[in-house]
Write an enzyme that holds these catalytic residues in place. Sequence first.
Site, PDB file in Angstrom:
ATOM      1  N   LYS A 479       0.697  -1.247   0.061  1.00 20.98           N
ATOM      2  CA  LYS A 479      -0.022   0.086   0.062  1.00 20.98           C
ATOM      3  C   LYS A 479       0.690   1.240   0.097  1.00 20.98           C
ATOM      4  CE  LYS A 479      -0.270  -0.163   5.013  1.00 20.98           C
ATOM      5  NZ  LYS A 479      -0.868  -0.726   6.176  1.00 20.98           N
ATOM      6  N   ARG A 578     -10.840   1.215  14.327  1.00 20.44           N
ATOM      7  CA  ARG A 578     -10.712   1.962  13.203  1.00 20.44           C
ATOM      8  C   ARG A 578     -11.646   1.513  12.212  1.00 20.44           C
ATOM      9  NH1 ARG A 578      -4.542   2.030  10.570  1.00 20.44           N
ATOM     10  NH2 ARG A 578      -5.230  -0.053   9.826  1.00 20.44           N
ATOM     11  N   TYR A 705      16.418  31.834   3.128  1.00 20.19           N
ATOM     12  CA  TYR A 705      15.374  32.466   3.502  1.00 20.19           C
ATOM     13  C   TYR A 705      15.398  32.903   4.974  1.00 20.19           C
ATOM     14  CZ  TYR A 705      12.597  31.120  -0.586  1.00 20.19           C
ATOM     15  OH  TYR A 705      12.393  30.971  -1.836  1.00 20.19           O
ATOM     16  N   MET A 754      11.876  25.327  -0.738  1.00 30.88           N
ATOM     17  CA  MET A 754      10.987  24.223  -1.513  1.00 30.88           C
ATOM     18  C   MET A 754      11.758  22.929  -2.270  1.00 30.88           C
ATOM     19  SD  MET A 754       7.903  24.863  -4.168  1.00 30.88           S
ATOM     20  CE  MET A 754       6.938  25.776  -2.944  1.00 30.88           C
TER      21      MET A 754
HETATM   22  C1  LIG Z   1      -0.127  -1.411   6.999  1.00 31.04           C
HETATM   23  C2  LIG Z   1      -0.761  -2.530   7.643  1.00 31.04           C
HETATM   24  C3  LIG Z   1       0.006  -3.587   7.965  1.00 31.04           C
HETATM   25  C4  LIG Z   1       1.526  -3.607   8.039  1.00 31.04           C
HETATM   26  O1  LIG Z   1       2.237  -3.008   8.994  1.00 31.04           O
HETATM   27  P1  LIG Z   1       3.714  -2.678   9.409  1.00 31.04           P
HETATM   28  O2  LIG Z   1       3.822  -2.535  10.843  1.00 31.04           O
HETATM   29  O3  LIG Z   1       3.972  -1.916   8.422  1.00 31.04           O
HETATM   30  O4  LIG Z   1       4.181  -4.082   9.257  1.00 31.04           O
HETATM   31  C5  LIG Z   1      -0.571  -4.841   8.535  1.00 31.04           C
HETATM   32  N1  LIG Z   1      -1.863  -4.810   8.593  1.00 31.04           N
HETATM   33  C6  LIG Z   1      -2.926  -3.712   8.295  1.00 31.04           C
HETATM   34  C7  LIG Z   1      -4.266  -3.917   8.301  1.00 31.04           C
HETATM   35  C8  LIG Z   1      -2.080  -2.611   7.732  1.00 31.04           C
HETATM   36  O5  LIG Z   1      -3.005  -1.653   7.400  1.00 31.04           O
END
Ligand SMILES: *Cc1c(COP(=O)(O)O)cnc(C)c1O
Length: 809
Positions: A479, A578, A705, A754
Amino acid sequence: MISLFEIQKSAKVSLSNKNIFFDEIYFDSRNIITSRTGIFFCFENDEKKAKKYIIQALEKKCTVFVSKFSFSFPNSVEIIYDNPLELLQKCAKNYLEKFKHLEKIAITGSNGKTILKEWIYQSLKDKFSIVRSPKSYNSQIGLPLSILQTNENHNLGIFECGISKVNEMKCLQEILVPKIGILTNIGKAHLENFENEEELINEKIQLFKTCEIIIFCNENSKVENQLKKLNSKANFISFGKNEKANIQLLAVNSNTISVKLIDKFVDFKVVFTDDANVMNQLGLIALLNFYNVSINEIQEKLLHLEPIEMRLEVKNGIYNSIILNDTFNADLTSIPIAIQKLQHLNQKNKLVVITDIFESDKDENEVYQKVFNWLNDIELRHIYCVGTHINKYKKLIQHSVTFYESTEELIQKFNSKNLNDAAILIKGSRKFKLEKFAKTIEKQSHDTVLEVDLQAMLANLKFFKSKLKPTTKVMVMVKANSYGTGTYEVADFLEHHQMDYLGVAYADEGVQLREREISLPIMVMNPEQNSYDTIIDYQLEPEIYSIRVLKLFIEKLEEKAISQTYSIHIKLDTGMHRLGFSFDDLDELTTICKNNPNLLIKSIFTHLASTDENDVEFTEKQIKLYLKMYDFITQKLNVIPIRHVLNSHGVIHFPHHQMDMIRIGIGMYGFSSDEKTQSQLKNVVTLKTKISQVREIKQGESVSYNRRFIATETTKVATLPIGYADGISRKLGNGNFYVIINNQKAKTLGTICMDMMMVDISKINCQEGDEVIVYGENPSINEVAKICETITYEILTSIDSRVKRVYLH
Ligand SMILES: *Cc1c(COP(=O)(O)O)cnc(C)c1O
């Protein structure tokens, strides 16, 4: 190469009517080249998958295969063997036994195996006809493959052997039975899979059990004792700084090493003077001395050693092309590997640049015959040949081809339009300096790149896998652009390394992968309502986290008249609060699922709020609740979906809750909040740039800056083309952070802009265009996160997409 009869004999099955000699051995059906005669070893343990791969092989006219399962396909020869890898090893052993006059050298150790092997080859190729492991083929598969390249003409074999687990070396020893053993240094690699260092050493030296000569680095005092205990009959030759060493290093100067060679003192002129390569050269001297090579000749060889570039770089090129950059050597062992890699790429248009090949120990005609056979076997649009020898073999080439005398001529005359959507392999002998050509076709977005080391990523995965039972599945989280490292490239790499699942956040990330032919199952964690169509069209598997989502998704399946089963994943909320079903939802959930039998619940999972050691009680409570909910659902529905709860840190702190699968993210990318684990992970990500400008400012002058930095003395300032728009937090400015230039620390000066930032190089010898390590191994992303008061996840995912990603394979 090996024949069908030989393989059948090793497998103890009856011989078929026709013998076949194989040119190729395949393990991955995607690598099969139709016009070659090959055999496919299918290592797959899952019958369905095995069938799929074998059908792919048959489609590519590879009709002989070894598999655990019998399918009785027509017009094929199947060799059924319970453990195909074991059969491959057996074949290699039996095959090797035919070559009684072959002297066998085996090399192992933690570092330097490949380079020492190549240097031995470079130094002895005028005295022997040598077969050697290609690149660093040294594993349970790599060694058999290397061995099967042997033919009657060879009289010396140099084989690399690497292990990562207990009992692997015994197996390699039994296949190879070497006469001469060489042990390079013992480091910390793979130590995590062993009880302690003694056990690691003991495992490695099993290779030398029956050796007559053992050459070893005695920097580690335990090695010698253990070796002598294992094999009391061998002749031992030690090398190192230790005064007991037979080949002892006395001093290293700018271009010489002083060595006590048994009883003589010699100063050798050398090209490589870094610690690791000095040791590698000592090992080489030890072997050459054993072969009675004179001191003068050893000196000559040392001056001609060539560095070994083992990594094949994949880069983006102009006109949307992909460049496979392998510009440091061209020899008969590395060429087929590079060609295979090219064949693997999806681009239809494939181009090859190749130079003269210098293999002084072989007949030139034969060399080019081989190379062009390989090239003729794959689909190519054009070949560009560079040099004054290669053009004599024009007749051997079946593709369209152009010849150039030099790299300069190629650069001048090359029509870049041909690169349109193409993949180009650049493979040449070092002296042609093809990297100059590569530079001209590389996409020059800017000097800032994010280097992603895929081998390191794999090593990290293996580290986590070593904490798991072999049957536990792994879902890899790709992801958020694979935590900033690139969704497709990472997924593509992992698909080749037997992962079970991919996890993405949004449907479009999954679509990106499917469009580029990633076939692993993909779970989508945030299936938005307007993406259900895409999810179904691209066979993505949604995480279902509420009754509302469940109902909507079922509606969509009905609307699209999907009648076959559809895979979904059920997310339970056990305390993270969540996404997820709570206990109260389960009645309704199970009722709906019962009424919709075409929903296939592939897995049921939950996410832990805290996987550090501090919250054990809370975590255990979450898991208990999860199991209770899992039981409730599965009893009602009479199904057994995959169970998974752990993320990366969970694997470290709660391995007893690994269940059927784990979901790994940050750990694979090289980070852990646990110090011990962090020290065992490899660095994957390096952010690099180049100095744009250098200037000197006087006392009282300011930088950037709002004039936050005022020089108290004359100061040399370097401007770097990277700023907060690239993901460099402004918190890193004003001396809070340093980058590395030529191995030295350069503090930030003034505020970060930037697109640019300035650093202090007053004490550093450097110039415009020099490389800058912004972060990676050092300074580490952990340090950056600390200064920015955040976590490594955020630093990684905030590296802007305009920073070019480069992959090291
Ligand atoms: C991102 C995620 C993981 C992986 O977590 P890490 O701490 O990066 O290993 C596992 N399960 C879910 C549901 C996640 O969203």
